[in-house]
Design a protein around this motif. Sequence first.
Motif: not given
Lengths: 244, 257
Positions: A57-62, A169-178, A199-205, A218-224
């Motif tokens: 489950c990878v979190g993308i922040i920035g 199988e792969i969840l792509l989430i964009d800020e929807i937890l609310a 065990g679902v692979t997740t990318v979570f922005v 794991r977290a990934i910090w994205l900038d510009h």
Amino acid sequence: MSAIIEVSHLTKKFPSLRNPQAIKEFIVNLPRASRSENGDTFSALKNVSLSVEKGECVGIIGKNGAGKSTLLSLLLGTSHPTEGTVTVHGKRTPLLELGSGFHPDLTGRENITLNAVLLGLTRKDVIARTPQIIEFSEIEAFIDMPVRTYSSGMYLRLAFSVAIYTDPEILLIDEILAVGDESFQKKSGDALVSLIRSGVTTVFVSHNLEAVKKICSRAIWLDHGQILDQGPPSEVIQKYLEGV
Amino acid sequence: MTLTPTFQRKVDLLYLLTRKEIALKYKRTVLGIFWSLLNPLLMAIVFFIAFKIFMRFQIENYTFFLLSALFPWNWFLSSMIISSRSLVDNVTLIKKVVFPRQYLVASVLLAQMIHLLFSIPILVGLSSFGGPGPSLSWIIGIPLLILVQWIFTFGIASMVAIGNTYFHDIEYLVGILLNLTFWVTPITYPLSSIPANLKPFFLLNPLTSLIACWRGLFLENKILWKELGIAFLFSLILFQLGRIVFNKLEKRLDEVL
């Protein structure tokens, strides 16, 4: 090692919208695959490489405009790379703008069927699962009414329920937890966490750093448009907060 | 019949998108899908009155003559007009969900086809009263012609729909061009009324042979194989061209929508 998402040297450019392209120029450039390199473009992502393992489950922040959502749409496949490659093995389930596939004039039930098929089920599967989806969304009483009559909370609840019942199988989430009210927020959050745990692979922005810390491995910090750092969520978030 | 899940899913998706097109067209009407039958029927009555009473042409049974070409033309016309906006009107779907985008165009063609199917009983009626009467050749001819026209329209509509996402001017241009096409295609007049020296130019218009096939089938109970072959050839070329253009421009759809 089984990388389920493999992104290599990914660059995504958007045409600058200040001056719309002339038809003449467009036709001249048509034979070429990419837009002419006259510099009048905006790069949302620059030479990004990353890979995600199965079950991660990878979190993308920035910050806003860092390229997080662009990256997500490239992983989803609604957008194509300008340079580099994106390889994804498995069915992608987007939880982006919930209910974007809904049509206001169709009933809740009709929208369930159409959206679940869009998300990869067959009609037979959807019909079998519809009772569960309706039950989870808690809108039994309104399910045969057009969704334009729904409140925004009901709309989101239905959309969320459809998505999690399509065997992601792969969840792509964009800020929807609310989603919806307090109790439904907890319920949807729990459903999501149990999917991720299963065990679902997740990318979570997300801008919700606490959620990233809690759920992600794991977290990934994205900038510009570039990756500044990646690693254990607490460390990356620490650096991110110091950097801001 | 069992299909592989992926294929089954594609069939289901196309079916649901088509059903959505039909359902939305008649949402909030009292008569619903009944309009699909009523519409061509009323049109036939209007033409019948107009040409029996007001404008008398030399052509025998002009109403039947006209409608045998006009109903297939209307399928082409409405498909083109609606599908030119099919991608532009589904921006959210295109940006947030992955599925074959051509389905949005294909579903418009299929939904509009329903209207053509509903107009066939009217042609059966016209053929029975004042025509040679419908024959068995219709059973082979109608599906065959529908197939050829579908492939043909899909090719053009794909190019127009994807082009329209880049330049919204195209949908207006298409409106004008369709009007022109209507008059240069032998719909209101027979192919035989064209001067011999101009005929080759008319045959360059693929719709000429297609409409000639429809007319041959309904008016004379004949399948015009030569014209059908020409129309089919045009269809395949346009279909392939449409696919190439669509696939190429689709790659940058997210940048323009």
